[in-house]
Design an enzyme around this catalytic site. Structure first.
Site, PDB file in Angstrom:
ATOM      1  CB  SER A   6      -7.140   2.661   7.805  1.00  0.00           C
ATOM      2  OG  SER A   6      -8.338   3.422   7.903  1.00  0.00           O
ATOM      3  CG  HIS A  30      -8.607  -1.381   8.058  1.00  0.00           C
ATOM      4  ND1 HIS A  30      -8.786  -2.503   8.844  1.00  0.00           N
ATOM      5  CD2 HIS A  30      -9.232  -0.368   8.706  1.00  0.00           C
ATOM      6  CE1 HIS A  30      -9.483  -2.182   9.926  1.00  0.00           C
ATOM      7  NE2 HIS A  30      -9.774  -0.892   9.863  1.00  0.00           N
ATOM      8  CG  ASP A  32     -11.759   2.163   9.367  1.00  0.00           C
ATOM      9  OD1 ASP A  32     -11.779   1.190  10.133  1.00  0.00           O
ATOM     10  OD2 ASP A  32     -10.709   2.757   9.041  1.00  0.00           O
ATOM     11  CG  MET A  34     -16.865   4.536  11.120  1.00  0.00           C
ATOM     12  SD  MET A  34     -15.947   5.894  11.853  1.00  0.00           S
ATOM     13  CE  MET A  34     -14.265   5.295  11.666  1.00  0.00           C
ATOM     14  CG  HIS A  63     -12.978  -1.926  11.724  1.00  0.00           C
ATOM     15  ND1 HIS A  63     -12.097  -1.027  12.285  1.00  0.00           N
ATOM     16  CD2 HIS A  63     -13.731  -2.400  12.748  1.00  0.00           C
ATOM     17  CE1 HIS A  63     -12.325  -0.959  13.596  1.00  0.00           C
ATOM     18  NE2 HIS A  63     -13.309  -1.771  13.895  1.00  0.00           N
ATOM     19  CG  MET A  65     -15.941   0.616  13.928  1.00  0.00           C
ATOM     20  SD  MET A  65     -14.680   1.859  13.621  1.00  0.00           S
ATOM     21  CE  MET A  65     -14.344   1.510  11.895  1.00  0.00           C
ATOM     22  CG  MET A 133     -11.005  -0.871  18.091  1.00  0.00           C
ATOM     23  SD  MET A 133     -10.568  -0.376  16.408  1.00  0.00           S
ATOM     24  CE  MET A 133     -10.192   1.372  16.591  1.00  0.00           C
ATOM     25  N   GLY A 141      -6.394   9.426  12.983  1.00  0.00           N
ATOM     26  CA  GLY A 141      -5.510  10.475  13.495  1.00  0.00           C
ATOM     27  C   GLY A 141      -5.453  10.631  15.002  1.00  0.00           C
ATOM     28  CG  ASP A 168      -7.956   0.011  13.304  1.00  0.00           C
ATOM     29  OD1 ASP A 168      -7.341   1.027  12.945  1.00  0.00           O
ATOM     30  OD2 ASP A 168      -9.119  -0.254  12.932  1.00  0.00           O
TER      31      ASP A 168
HETATM   32  C1  DX5 Z   1     -10.728   4.186  13.709  1.00  0.00           C
HETATM   33  C2  DX5 Z   1     -10.549   3.261  12.552  1.00  0.00           C
HETATM   34  C3  DX5 Z   1      -9.153   3.128  12.107  1.00  0.00           C
HETATM   35  C4  DX5 Z   1      -8.536   4.423  11.648  1.00  0.00           C
HETATM   36  C5  DX5 Z   1      -7.087   4.361  11.953  1.00  0.00           C
HETATM   37  O1  DX5 Z   1     -11.987   4.051  14.238  1.00  0.00           O
HETATM   38  O2  DX5 Z   1     -11.003   1.960  12.872  1.00  0.00           O
HETATM   39  O3  DX5 Z   1      -8.997   2.116  11.123  1.00  0.00           O
HETATM   40  O4  DX5 Z   1      -8.692   4.676  10.292  1.00  0.00           O
HETATM   41  O5  DX5 Z   1      -6.541   5.606  11.637  1.00  0.00           O
HETATM   42  P1  DX5 Z   1      -5.166   6.071  12.257  1.00  0.00           P
HETATM   43  O6  DX5 Z   1      -4.135   5.109  11.798  1.00  0.00           O
HETATM   44  O7  DX5 Z   1      -5.006   7.449  11.725  1.00  0.00           O
HETATM   45  O8  DX5 Z   1      -5.325   6.037  13.755  1.00  0.00           O
HETATM   46 ZN    ZN Z   2     -10.485   0.312  11.432  1.00  0.00          ZN
END
Ligand code: DX5
Ligand code: ZN
Length: 209
Positions: A6, A30, A32, A34, A63, A65, A133, A141, A168
């Site tokens: 990601s 991946h 993300d 948002m 992904h 969100m 999730m 993190g 994830d």
């Molecule tokens: C969180 C994201 C993840 C995130 C995972 O909302 O969807 O893809 O980047 O990061 P780590 O692996 O650091 O939890």
């Molecule tokens: Zn994600």
């Protein structure tokens, strides 16, 4: 095992180079997206995805969100998405949207930690990927929610062999084996890879798990 780094935890000032650095070891990238509404954070939009599309041939696992993904998914199709994953919690007309997205690329459904698996009961036949999730979405993190393991096992039984089961959030070298044993075949991992000294070693440790 499919490993999908990601890029949320990568250095945003050099995203192209960061993708190049994981490319030899990764299977998918991946990304993300948002909107500061569905989740508190704001990240990147389709113009960035479009630019990154030139950097690699690896599949882009987008992904979303965001609220009302029906308004925006096409921008990501055009930007070069291979998978578009939407949250069940984010749209009212899930069945219609899944079938729209499927005309252009593979489609995934994501479930927040508190959302039960029964939400996907009537759409299992339609999807290519289920994303569980294992943290509250919004930030990289965070710590893996242990209860997710039970949900992953249950999900695998529910969806059968032919749908990707992706996990994830908080995925690292310490829990990857357990997640895989529970039935996942895609590991999304951000901070564990991009905050490590060797991307190669981090990805290999996930793959070997
Ligand atoms: C969180 C994201 C993840 C995130 C995972 O909302 O969807 O893809 O980047 O990061 P780590 O692996 O650091 O939890
Ligand atoms: Zn994600």
């Amino acid at each position: 095992m499919i490993i999908a780094p990601s890029i949320l935890s990568a250095d945003f000032s050099k995203l192209g180079e960061e993708i190049k650095a994981v490319e030899p070891y990764a299977d998918w990238i991946h990304i993300d997206v948002m909107d500061g509404n569905f989740v508190p954070n704001i990240t990147i939009g389709s113009p960035v995805v479009k630019s990154l599309r030139k950097v690699t041939m690896l599949p882009f696992d987008i992904h979303l969100m965001i609220e009302e993904p029906e308004k925006h998914y096409m921008d990501f199709v055009k930007a070069g998405a291979d998978f578009i994953t939407i949250h069940v919690e984010s749209t009212k007309n899930l069945h219609r949207l899944i079938n729209e997205i499927k005309k252009y690329c593979k489609v995934g459904i994501a479930l927040n930690p508190a959302t039960p698996l029964c939400m996907i009961e009537n759409i299992i036949e339609e999807i290519d990927l289920l994303l569980i999730m294992s943290v509250e979405p919004g930030y990289g993190g965070q710590k893996f929610i242990e209860g997710s393991i039970k949900k992953i096992s249950k999900a695998r039984k529910m969806i059968g062999k032919d749908v990707y089961l992706s996990v994830d959030g908080g995925v690292d070298g310490s829990n990857a084996a357990l997640i895989k044993k529970a039935g996942a075949d895609v590991l999304v991992s951000g901070s564990y890879i991009f905050k490590s000294r060797s991307y190669k070693k981090a990805i290999e440790s996930l793959r070997k798990a």
